[in-house]
Design a protein around this motif. Structure first.
Motif, PDB file in Angstrom:
ATOM      1  N   GLU A 162       0.871  -1.181   0.000  1.00 27.87           N
ATOM      2  CA  GLU A 162       0.000   0.000   0.000  1.00 27.87           C
ATOM      3  C   GLU A 162       0.905   1.228   0.000  1.00 27.87           C
ATOM      4  OE1 GLU A 162      -2.191  -0.708   3.541  1.00 27.87           O
ATOM      5  OE2 GLU A 162      -3.459  -2.247   2.624  1.00 27.87           O
ATOM      6  N   PRO A 163       1.291   1.691  -1.185  1.00 31.43           N
ATOM      7  CA  PRO A 163       2.257   2.796  -1.265  1.00 31.43           C
ATOM      8  C   PRO A 163       1.566   4.147  -1.368  1.00 31.43           C
ATOM      9  CG  PRO A 163       1.954   1.851  -3.424  1.00 31.43           C
ATOM     10  CD  PRO A 163       0.992   1.125  -2.507  1.00 31.43           C
ATOM     11  N   VAL A 164       2.164   5.152  -0.753  1.00 31.32           N
ATOM     12  CA  VAL A 164       1.713   6.538  -0.937  1.00 31.32           C
ATOM     13  C   VAL A 164       2.927   7.428  -1.177  1.00 31.32           C
ATOM     14  CG1 VAL A 164      -0.366   6.342   0.479  1.00 31.32           C
ATOM     15  CG2 VAL A 164       1.783   7.017   1.544  1.00 31.32           C
ATOM     16  N   LEU A 165       2.721   8.424  -2.033  1.00 26.88           N
ATOM     17  CA  LEU A 165       3.762   9.417  -2.275  1.00 26.88           C
ATOM     18  C   LEU A 165       3.767  10.379  -1.089  1.00 26.88           C
ATOM     19  CD1 LEU A 165       5.787  10.485  -4.413  1.00 26.88           C
ATOM     20  CD2 LEU A 165       3.928  11.865  -5.328  1.00 26.88           C
ATOM     21  N   ARG A 166       4.931  10.565  -0.478  1.00 25.12           N
ATOM     22  CA  ARG A 166       4.991  11.436   0.695  1.00 25.12           C
ATOM     23  C   ARG A 166       4.842  12.910   0.277  1.00 25.12           C
ATOM     24  NH1 ARG A 166       9.966  10.928   4.849  1.00 25.12           N
ATOM     25  NH2 ARG A 166       9.466   8.721   4.502  1.00 25.12           N
ATOM     26  N   MET A 167       3.890  13.601   0.884  1.00 23.33           N
ATOM     27  CA  MET A 167       3.637  14.989   0.536  1.00 23.33           C
ATOM     28  C   MET A 167       4.238  15.927   1.588  1.00 23.33           C
ATOM     29  SD  MET A 167       2.157  14.438  -2.287  1.00 23.33           S
ATOM     30  CE  MET A 167       1.421  15.969  -2.848  1.00 23.33           C
ATOM     31  N   GLY A 168       4.607  17.130   1.154  1.00 22.46           N
ATOM     32  CA  GLY A 168       5.235  18.093   2.047  1.00 22.46           C
ATOM     33  C   GLY A 168       4.244  18.828   2.935  1.00 22.46           C
ATOM     34  N   LYS A 169       4.749  19.328   4.030  1.00 24.02           N
ATOM     35  CA  LYS A 169       3.939  20.191   4.891  1.00 24.02           C
ATOM     36  C   LYS A 169       4.419  21.644   4.777  1.00 24.02           C
ATOM     37  CE  LYS A 169       1.697  17.509   8.444  1.00 24.02           C
ATOM     38  NZ  LYS A 169       2.308  16.168   8.474  1.00 24.02           N
ATOM     39  N   CYS A 170       5.664  21.844   4.422  1.00 24.13           N
ATOM     40  CA  CYS A 170       6.220  23.193   4.322  1.00 24.13           C
ATOM     41  C   CYS A 170       6.487  23.560   2.873  1.00 24.13           C
ATOM     42  CB  CYS A 170       7.497  23.309   5.131  1.00 24.13           C
ATOM     43  SG  CYS A 170       7.254  22.902   6.857  1.00 24.13           S
ATOM     44  N   LYS A 171       6.028  22.721   1.973  1.00 22.88           N
ATOM     45  CA  LYS A 171       6.036  23.048   0.552  1.00 22.88           C
ATOM     46  C   LYS A 171       4.828  22.363  -0.067  1.00 22.88           C
ATOM     47  CE  LYS A 171       8.498  21.000  -2.733  1.00 22.88           C
ATOM     48  NZ  LYS A 171       7.569  20.075  -3.429  1.00 22.88           N
ATOM     49  N   ILE A 184       8.404   7.427  -1.789  1.00 25.01           N
ATOM     50  CA  ILE A 184       7.183   6.614  -1.692  1.00 25.01           C
ATOM     51  C   ILE A 184       7.266   5.807  -0.409  1.00 25.01           C
ATOM     52  CG2 ILE A 184       5.991   4.621  -2.677  1.00 25.01           C
ATOM     53  CD1 ILE A 184       6.838   5.669  -5.455  1.00 25.01           C
ATOM     54  N   ASP A 185       6.244   5.935   0.441  1.00 24.10           N
ATOM     55  CA  ASP A 185       6.189   5.118   1.657  1.00 24.10           C
ATOM     56  C   ASP A 185       5.301   3.912   1.376  1.00 24.10           C
ATOM     57  OD1 ASP A 185       7.753   6.666   3.600  1.00 24.10           O
ATOM     58  OD2 ASP A 185       6.215   8.205   3.341  1.00 24.10           O
ATOM     59  N   ALA A 186       5.912   2.750   1.357  1.00 23.92           N
ATOM     60  CA  ALA A 186       5.179   1.529   0.971  1.00 23.92           C
ATOM     61  C   ALA A 186       4.905   0.677   2.206  1.00 23.92           C
ATOM     62  CB  ALA A 186       5.978   0.742  -0.061  1.00 23.92           C
ATOM     63  N   ARG A 187       3.655   0.610   2.557  1.00 19.26           N
ATOM     64  CA  ARG A 187       3.242  -0.227   3.680  1.00 19.26           C
ATOM     65  C   ARG A 187       3.007  -1.645   3.171  1.00 19.26           C
ATOM     66  NH1 ARG A 187       1.887   0.966   8.627  1.00 19.26           N
ATOM     67  NH2 ARG A 187       1.992   3.209   8.244  1.00 19.26           N
ATOM     68  N   PHE A 188       3.494  -2.622   3.942  1.00 21.91           N
ATOM     69  CA  PHE A 188       3.301  -4.016   3.558  1.00 21.91           C
ATOM     70  C   PHE A 188       2.397  -4.665   4.599  1.00 21.91           C
ATOM     71  CE2 PHE A 188       6.977  -2.734   1.238  1.00 21.91           C
ATOM     72  CZ  PHE A 188       6.870  -3.399   0.034  1.00 21.91           C
ATOM     73  N   PRO A 189       1.113  -4.801   4.282  1.00 19.97           N
ATOM     74  CA  PRO A 189       0.159  -5.310   5.280  1.00 19.97           C
ATOM     75  C   PRO A 189       0.588  -6.690   5.761  1.00 19.97           C
ATOM     76  CG  PRO A 189      -0.975  -4.488   3.330  1.00 19.97           C
ATOM     77  CD  PRO A 189       0.475  -4.543   2.988  1.00 19.97           C
ATOM     78  N   GLY A 190       0.667  -6.829   7.065  1.00 20.48           N
ATOM     79  CA  GLY A 190       1.086  -8.107   7.625  1.00 20.48           C
ATOM     80  C   GLY A 190       2.587  -8.208   7.790  1.00 20.48           C
ATOM     81  N   GLY A 191       3.315  -7.204   7.351  1.00 18.11           N
ATOM     82  CA  GLY A 191       4.769  -7.243   7.490  1.00 18.11           C
ATOM     83  C   GLY A 191       5.431  -7.857   6.273  1.00 18.11           C
ATOM     84  N   ILE A 192       6.744  -7.896   6.325  1.00 16.24           N
ATOM     85  CA  ILE A 192       7.544  -8.299   5.165  1.00 16.24           C
ATOM     86  C   ILE A 192       8.027  -9.733   5.353  1.00 16.24           C
ATOM     87  CG2 ILE A 192       9.696  -7.824   3.944  1.00 16.24           C
ATOM     88  CD1 ILE A 192       9.261  -4.842   4.909  1.00 16.24           C
TER      89      ILE A 192
END
Lengths: 236, 236, 236, 236
Positions: A162-171, A184-192
């Protein structure tokens, strides 16, 4: 002043001071990024100023460089030194095999370059970072060339992540790394299941610069406690 | 859904919808960055889909590009079009002469490239952005080559400004722009006496890419209100 | 080995050795880029090794950094030093007023950051670089954000210049600078009437990082001759 | 005009025109970089203009983008298309298994991102590029983060390779890629024994973005001849 620190900060400070105490004269050091490594850099700066400890450091980021300069630690680059005697850094997760997930600070690519050159790589954490299995709490940060972000996101989804592109808070828009890339922060449900296989898959994806899996690099883990104690785990 | 919007968002939405209504078929548009410009892009996307409005847009950032693509607005680059018929964007401050401070989103360099090519540059704000004198509320963001950050900080201090290097929240160390540069936010206590002189001083500082002063560029300002009304200020 | 040098290299070497001889113990130096500055760095390295001369240098490019490191000159950054005592660099053209065109090596942005911090800025050239009027032999290199290249090219043409995007020989497409930008070489037929006005025009063009006009920066010009003599021109 | 072409250019042109003839209406294309791919883009542009062929292209570099735009080929990004129907590109070496070395133009990272998304990846070469064994004629280009260049050079030497940092001809210092990285050209004396093992080794080196080994990607190779004939090799 110590009494004003939170329990988490006391644990970080304890681990940071412990690794600073492990440093020996003449060592070439890798200086990590993030709040725990910052405690180590400050403790190291104190030794440099008060004991006249002679070391040189290679910073893993602009943030580490600025702090180390303010602390008076002499800095060199990887063109100046062939190897490092000791590097220290924080981590987001540490497995029983001393494998790591890093990269919440988006500095993991340079951190890995530095860690891979160190004879001894000391990881500084508190108890909350110890996991039975990598990927159960934190996503794996993947540093990617902007033009390849979409294909990498799609490929990760096909792999069940479940990947998401990391978005800025100060830009506005995506966070940009010190190299001009995205994360890209990629979450792996259940672990790797198989970190080594995943690491090769991620490294060989076109457009991926590097990822937050640090496998087989850590030689020591220092687990700071709120009471100032530090548990020392060594690689078997 | 409108009832769930905050007063600030209703004002932004009103201004965004107003500029989208000003767009005519065949126009080449500059698409701004930030939350107010995003309302305009969404309203424009609705016209493209529902009315078959034919326009092309040049985005001012990755953020604007991603939103416009999702909204189905055809995108081109500045190599494709010689001039723009209309560009819209938000602002942090608007003076009575329609001079602006922009750059809280760290996108001001590309925004200025786009705005400077537009026959009509429409600024979207709410009442809180109107100031009597530039610099009274917000600092001027200055995009700087990392190796020149320290000398530029020192020079700004000598000029009486209070500059700080913008630090990241989702990455360790400084915020990095879409160009790989850093941002210095320079506060001018008491406001800016002569914006034109300051703009030349900043632009000619070695290592400065661009700054957030937009002078003589805005032709229209649309001031959104929480009740959905929009006040239209035209350059005299 | 000197007998194998070409006349041009003998002139460059003479100028480089002369500036190295001007360096005094404790100086903080700006180290220029290009073949003439390289002779100065080598001569300086010899003094560091043979005389134990203690100086620190700020390199203007990766090329200067690598050479200085190989020569054993201690390096610092602009975060370490507030000002420089002396900087040296080459130039493409030098006017009677000691104004310069620089940038054939695409390093002029960092070179200008460094030169502007130096109490004394020494320019190393041979006779062929002395011109009556800037712009008669060489174009002005302009470092530009890639997305702004086309509008800047068009604006330069409207100003009567003949600009071309510099293309790579060892890579496909445009030359990319150490900052990730492109270079436009703008020829001004007949030379440049008012360098100061042109400098402001170029610096304030949206998307332009910096240009090769160095005005009011040089304090000394060392003109090397093939016979090893060096003519020293001082700013009046 | 054809009679004025060199034998090499006639061969390149023949291969380029052949792949352009293979393109079908509606295809989403990857547009390669380099002199042979340029012939293909020109031939494709002719079909777009003369036959009204409807395709979209994803360029692999600024160079390809500029040529395709001049030829009137509609461009999209990898955020617009999920997959590509056909991509074409040149190569420096082609093995009997249709494995490739690419990267003399320093564009191989983006080229690999594009090629990896293509159902059909067509390689355009002349006879001189066909080798029995990869690495016998050309080095493998490796795109590397500047701060990691030295450790990667050292690691390559330990592996028995002969690596050199590629230096610029139109800029001082190293060639900089479109991503702001450097290129190490690693020659493997005697050729490469196990390209797959080497590819994983290179991809997993910290600080390496990507390398010029393209394994298992090519589906077709078009070998142009000076007489205008084209030999078509298909992956078994």
């Amino acid at each position: 002043m110590q009494e004003t620190l939170s329990a988490a900060d006391r644990a970080k400070k304890a681990a940071g001071e412990k690794v600073a105490a492990m440093v020996e004269p003449g060592m070439r050091l890798g200086l990590g990024t993030g709040s725990t490594a910052a405690w180590a850099i400050r403790a190291l700066g104190r030794r440099v100023r008060e004991e006249g400890l002679r070391v040189v450091g290679v910073p893993t980021s602009y943030a580490a460089e600025q702090l180390a300069r303010a602390e008076g630690i002499p800095l060199v680059t990887l063109a100046d030194v062939e190897a490092l005697d000791l590097a220290f850094d924080g981590a987001d997760e540490v497995s029983p095999e001393l494998n790591l997930i890093k990269g919440r600070g988006a500095a993991h690519t340079r951190e890995k370059v530095v860690a891979s050159l160190a004879r001894r790589f000391v990881v500084l954490v508190d108890e909350s970072k110890l996991v039975d299995r990598l990927g159960t709490r934190w996503p794996v940060p993947i540093e990617v060339l902007p033009m390849a972000a979409e294909p990498v996101l799609r490929q990760l989804r096909r792999m069940g992540a479940e990947p998401v592109l990391r978005m800025g808070k100060c830009k506005d828009g995506p966070v940009v790394t010190d190299q001009g890339f995205w994360v890209i922060d990629a979450r792996f449900p259940g672990g790797i299941d198989d970190p080594h296989a995943l690491a090769v898959t991620l490294s060989t994806m076109p457009g991926v610069l590097d990822h937050g899996l640090f496998l087989g690099l850590a030689t020591d883990v220092l687990v700071g406690q709120a009471d100032g104690q530090v548990r020392h785990i060594r690689r078997p």
